[in-house]
Design an enzyme around this catalytic site. Sequence first.
Site, PDB file in Angstrom:
ATOM      1  N   GLU A   1       0.961  -1.305   0.030  1.00  0.00           N
ATOM      2  CA  GLU A   1      -0.069  -0.103   0.010  1.00  0.00           C
ATOM      3  C   GLU A   1       0.970   1.416   0.062  1.00  0.00           C
ATOM      4  O   GLU A   1       0.445   2.321  -0.601  1.00  0.00           O
ATOM      5  CB  GLU A   1      -0.922  -0.053   1.182  1.00  0.00           C
ATOM      6  CG  GLU A   1      -2.094   0.776   1.077  1.00  0.00           C
ATOM      7  CD  GLU A   1      -2.974   0.900   2.426  1.00  0.00           C
ATOM      8  OE1 GLU A   1      -2.737   0.191   3.218  1.00  0.00           O
ATOM      9  OE2 GLU A   1      -3.851   1.636   2.383  1.00  0.00           O
ATOM     10  N   ASP A   2       1.841   1.304   0.797  1.00  0.00           N
ATOM     11  CA  ASP A   2       2.682   2.355   0.977  1.00  0.00           C
ATOM     12  C   ASP A   2       3.838   2.830   0.278  1.00  0.00           C
ATOM     13  O   ASP A   2       4.493   3.713   0.400  1.00  0.00           O
ATOM     14  CB  ASP A   2       2.987   2.713   2.665  1.00  0.00           C
ATOM     15  CG  ASP A   2       1.657   2.967   3.302  1.00  0.00           C
ATOM     16  OD1 ASP A   2       0.725   3.274   2.593  1.00  0.00           O
ATOM     17  OD2 ASP A   2       1.497   2.874   4.526  1.00  0.00           O
TER      18      ASP A   2
END
Length: 689
Positions: free
Chosen positions: A85-86
Amino acid sequence: MMVVPFASKKSELDTLLEKVHKFTTRAERAVIKKAYFFSQEAHKFQLRKSGDPYFIHPVQVSFILADLQLDYQCICAGLMHDIIEDTDIEKVFLEQEFGIEISSLVDAVTKLSAIKSSNSELSKVNNIRKMILATVKDGRVILIKLADRLHNMRTLTFLPESKMRRIAQETLDIYAPLAGRFGVYKIKWELEDLCLYYLDQNAYQQIKETVSEKRSARELRLEKILLAVRQKLKNEKIKAVVEGRPKHFYSIYEKMKSQNKALKEIYDLTGIRILLDSVQGCYTTLGIIHNIWLPVPGRFKDYISVPKSNGYQSLHTTVVGEDGKHVEFQIRTRSMHVVAEVGIAAHWAYKENKRKDANQENPMEEAYRMLDNIASMETGEENASEFMEELKENLTSREVYVFTPRGDIIALPRESTVLDLAFRIHTDLGLKCAGGKIEGRLVSIRTQLKSGDQVQIITNSATKPSTNWLNFLKTPHARNKLKAWLRKKSTSEIELDKNKSKEEKEQIFEKHKNLILKNSKHRKKKSLEKSPMVLWHGESNFASHYAQCCTPQLGDVIYGFITKMNGISVHKKNCNSLKSLMNNPATRDRVVMLDWSGYDQTFHATLTVEGTDRPRMLLNMVNSISTAGSEIIKMEASSLPNGEFKNVFTIEADSHAHLQTVIDSLKAIEGIKVVTQTDDQVFSKKKKA
Ligand code: MN
């Protein structure tokens, strides 16, 4: 405690390895170490809202998972749960480095995070819980998500007030009930207490002070009861641990609200828990307690013979103490106690007797069964109502929730197919849809979607939408888009006969047969003797004549042109006037493939087959050619980038009709997008015996 002089502060990694040492092998710890450094590197430049390095967060999440004694895959996934996600690291890369199991866990946690993002149609609390349950296939995903949320809740103070409250409310609405559903009470209680802290600080502080009051009347009373129970069990020679069980703040808070009582009026801020070695001991102990004090009617619960759906087992009873006030007891075995604390996590958790117990079931299977139980609601648990209703609704729900490769969630009616999804995303995507990829597996456009599927649409510019699609499209949206396109198309586009599908050929045959069939009235004058013996569409009962331009010989590869007045004119394949008829949009749909009637002939046709590669693709193609009764003369296979392939087969067929059968059976193979006939020539001709 041993103190090592001059030792530097213990590193976080050491702490983690120490936590997992008891229940992991050396090789597993090596993977954990690798995941640790991998994640540290990936989050290197990120900071948390507190200003701390971001990496602190995944490490703390892995601590929570390690304390639950979960398997090393779970701990690795916890360390890397925010990577997809990051950071710019993709799932495929994680899979290469850590294998499919760990990368899938990380991927699934990432997908769950997408659920919270308030996609307006899905933002309702009910929907979110529903979707989480519908999409999670591996209980460990829930555990990682809960650990993630727990650490975020512990460090919420660094956020602005409004955001803090929103997250606390979301946790109370969604994650605390989920933790309860999965029996992870340890996390549920901590989450609830943290929520109370952020949402009602006054109440929290008040309860905290009251509970920690030492030497209060309440505490002295509890001491007396504990003493009495211990003495009695000792007399009966029953080995047991008898302890005060401080209730968590949120449950006291709820009691105050539901019974509309002030804190001072609530006496039982502490319950009593008795842990025993055997089930028999539990029931004996229950008898002893009921002998000392009078049980409160309706408060005895036997969760040992009828466990809760989340696996929780215990005896509950409330008795009337000497002062007339209630005392709550929980009586259970030690192993039941483990489940009571960590719920579903117990299935993966390390067990002392793991090695001795060879018959122990696969933890995955046990956990799946438990998820099933939760879903099928076989127990009569009190209080279950609202949540169970939702769950029930979910199981019979008319909707499925699927993810796009970007993690967006799309709700579709049950039984929707890959093609429905393609149309939902974009009409053009639907019109060009050639199939899909679900969890890396190739599927056809007809495949029905299940909740939690992550679906990638595969397109091909050669895809030809057809009326057949209406047979399996579920959504009105997709059906309407397709119908609109088909209406438009029927008035404009015309294609070459040899690339048409069987159905389309059927339509052309129906449309034109009256023009040329021998019994149609304007054909009566043509003499039968002059007609070449040719077959179109397996039919010979039509008027035909040799074209003057190329005068085909028996056995040549022949094509026909459907004339307005003179039946079919028969041309050689290489005839220039045939070519110009083919190239003219006004006439090319009347160019058709013909076969000689009454003659055996053998074609060598070249077919170019393109599609998406997968295991056994080549085998499937070879099989389908031979099943269609044809032989492969020559084959060239080439792999293209993006997992696509292009194969060129030279095959032997004995008629154009036969050739069409081969083409159709190739087209029916999953993953094949285009089959084009690039050349045909007569290899041999012989008169039929
Ligand atoms: Mn996180």
